[in-house]
Design an enzyme around this catalytic site. Structure first.
Site, PDB file in Angstrom:
ATOM      1  N   SER A 199       0.835  -1.189   0.000  1.00  0.00           N
ATOM      2  CA  SER A 199       0.000   0.000   0.000  1.00  0.00           C
ATOM      3  C   SER A 199       0.874   1.245   0.000  1.00  0.00           C
ATOM      4  O   SER A 199       2.102   1.154   0.044  1.00  0.00           O
ATOM      5  CB  SER A 199      -0.903   0.004   1.227  1.00  0.00           C
ATOM      6  OG  SER A 199      -0.131   0.299   2.365  1.00  0.00           O
ATOM      7  N   LYS A 200       0.225   2.387  -0.038  1.00  0.00           N
ATOM      8  CA  LYS A 200       0.901   3.697  -0.069  1.00  0.00           C
ATOM      9  C   LYS A 200       2.019   3.834   0.956  1.00  0.00           C
ATOM     10  O   LYS A 200       3.030   4.473   0.688  1.00  0.00           O
ATOM     11  CB  LYS A 200      -0.132   4.808   0.190  1.00  0.00           C
ATOM     12  CG  LYS A 200      -0.782   5.302  -1.078  1.00  0.00           C
ATOM     13  CD  LYS A 200       0.048   6.420  -1.687  1.00  0.00           C
ATOM     14  CE  LYS A 200      -0.339   6.664  -3.141  1.00  0.00           C
ATOM     15  NZ  LYS A 200       0.805   6.697  -4.025  1.00  0.00           N
ATOM     16  N   ARG A 201       1.795   3.251   2.120  1.00  0.00           N
ATOM     17  CA  ARG A 201       2.821   3.474   3.149  1.00  0.00           C
ATOM     18  C   ARG A 201       4.144   2.779   2.805  1.00  0.00           C
ATOM     19  O   ARG A 201       5.169   3.033   3.418  1.00  0.00           O
ATOM     20  CB  ARG A 201       2.309   3.076   4.543  1.00  0.00           C
ATOM     21  CG  ARG A 201       2.232   1.615   4.806  1.00  0.00           C
ATOM     22  CD  ARG A 201       1.339   1.293   5.992  1.00  0.00           C
ATOM     23  NE  ARG A 201       0.686   0.021   5.733  1.00  0.00           N
ATOM     24  CZ  ARG A 201       1.223  -1.145   6.022  1.00  0.00           C
ATOM     25  NH1 ARG A 201       2.398  -1.210   6.610  1.00  0.00           N
ATOM     26  NH2 ARG A 201       0.583  -2.268   5.736  1.00  0.00           N
TER      27      ARG A 201
END
Ligand code: GLU
Length: 430
Positions: A199-201
């Protein structure tokens, strides 16, 4: 004939994981001389956006996954889904519940011979009377997917593991409609290095972000292919045609794939290094223009020589502007630390002035001749060549790292080199 499809929902940008699913479909189609189709799952009108659709198309094009037939839009097929639901109602296999339609669940075990995971068995208990048409008249994902895959004559459904739980529901719908069930291959999800779903993180997740970050599409394709698949030997660098030749669903891993940015950086560096300098200049050019390193009137040969000189030193294209800026700027800024370390000593500056004078007669101003002059001057001054090389590098490029000094000097040209040495030694034209 093999017919596969990629079926994105235009409710977001093309994610790395979806791009990998698209790639596995595309590779399989090309390997089998089949067809690769694209279906846009846009029945959720509120969340589907043209902006996302355009971005998905642009990403696929950039990655070189051309499609073989007309795009299919689910939003244009609503009547087809309704008709199919009506047929099931007439056959007593589905029923209305208000404005919605539900299928009567199947009572037997459902078995899937998954091409990458082997046999998977589903208990009928997990099934319920699935909704086919929602009360707003739009089909559910599972229903539209079955109708379309059948209409599009899809032979193999290759998609992420996260869809495994949908597969028995879809098989139940195929069977109720008397349609032939395609073959399935579920591919493992992509995880971040911490084991959580990517994911984005974990960093950039959309394909176009990677383009912006200076990755080559060939490197991304190679990297995506190795997430969940391997050629069965130790090869890591596989061109598009190698991938097409070697790809097979049975070699798809059963365990999740880990997104490893270091590996992508390494691969990208390898592709940059191997790229033809003329082509590399073409892809680097707009990046340099965007950063105002060069304008429209630039010397193509000089740029080609520069990318050739620096291509082994970068891992992404966006590193080029910093390396190449000293070769173009009219206003060189030198790192304070570097100046302090290499250019503040009077003796050193005198030595540079001396070499600069020797260099006047170096003609043509080419690396071997420059090197020769460096060694001779150092010998006559009783110092080591590096005592000229390091300070000169700072004088002409403003930094302590970079390519070989003599190559740098040749490409930069006598005039600029002299001007910068003069500037750095405070000696003026001598
Ligand atoms: N629109 C679905 C998705 O993006 C398609 C899944 C499938 O390939 O069946 O996940």
């Amino acid at each position: 004939m093999v017919r596969v499809r990629f079926a994105p929902s235009p409710t977001g940008f093309l994610h790395i994981g979806s791009a990998r699913s698209a790639l596995f479909n595309w590779l399989f189609a090309r390997h089998e001389n089949g067809k690769f189709l694209l279906r846009i799952e846009d029945t959720d009108r509120a969340r589907s956006k043209d902006e996302y659709l355009n971005e998905i198309m642009e990403s696929l094009k950039w990655l070189g996954m051309e499609t073989d037939e007309e795009l299919v839009f689910q939003s244009k097929r609503l009547d087809i889904y309704k008709d199919a639901a009506d047929r099931l109602i007439n056959d007593g296999k589905a029923y209305r519940e208000g404005d919605a339609v539900r299928i009567k669940k199947c009572e037997e075990k459902i078995r899937v011979q998954d091409l990458s995971r082997g046999e998977i068995e589903f208990d009928p208990e997990i099934l319920k009377d699935e909704v086919l048409i929602k009360s707003d008249g739009t089909p559910t994902y599972n229903f539209a997917c079955v109708i379309d895959d059948a209409d599009m004559k899809i032979t193999h459904v290759i998609r992420g593991d996260d869809h495994i739980s949908n597969t028995p529901k879809q098989i139940m719908i195929y069977e109720a409609l008397g349609l032939e069930v395609p073959k399935f291959a579920h591919i493992p999800l992509i995880m971040g290095p911490d084991g959580g779903r990517l994911s984005k993180r974990h960093g950039a997740t959309s394909i176009m972000e990677y383009k912006q970050l200076g990755y080559l599409s060939e490197a991304i394709v190679n990297f995506l292919a190795l997430m969940g698949w391997a050629p069965g030997d130790n090869r890591e660098i596989l061109s598009r045609s190698d991938l097409i030749k070697e790809f097979s669903l049975k070699d798809v891993n059963k365990t999740s794939a880990i997104f490893n940015i270091d590996k992508l950086n390494w691969l990208n560096g390898q592709y940059i290094k191997e790229m033809d300098p003329g082509k590399l200049a073409t892809v680097v050019m707009p990046i340099l223009q965007e950063k105002n390193v060069i304008n429209e009137n630039f010397d193509r040969e000089k740029l080609t020589n520069l990318v050739e000189l620096y291509k082994t030193r970068v891992r992404t294209l966006v590193e080029f502007p910093t390396h190449l800026n000293p070769f173009y700027t009219k206003n060189l800024k030198r790192e304070e630390e570097a100046v302090k370390k290499y250019l503040e000593n009077d003796e050193t500056r005198k030595n540079l002035v001396k070499w600069r004078r020797e260099l006047s007669s170096v003609d043509p101003f080419v690396k071997d001749r420059i090197e020769d002059s460096c060694r001779k001057t150092a010998a006559s001054l009783g110092i080591k060549p590096k005592e000229l090389i390091h300070p000169t590098r700072v004088a002409i490029s403003g930094t302590t790292t970079g390519a070989g000094l003599f190559e740098m000097m040749e490409i930069m040209g006598k005039e600029t080199v002299f001007q910068r040495i003069d500037e750095a030694t405070g000696s003026g034209a001598l």
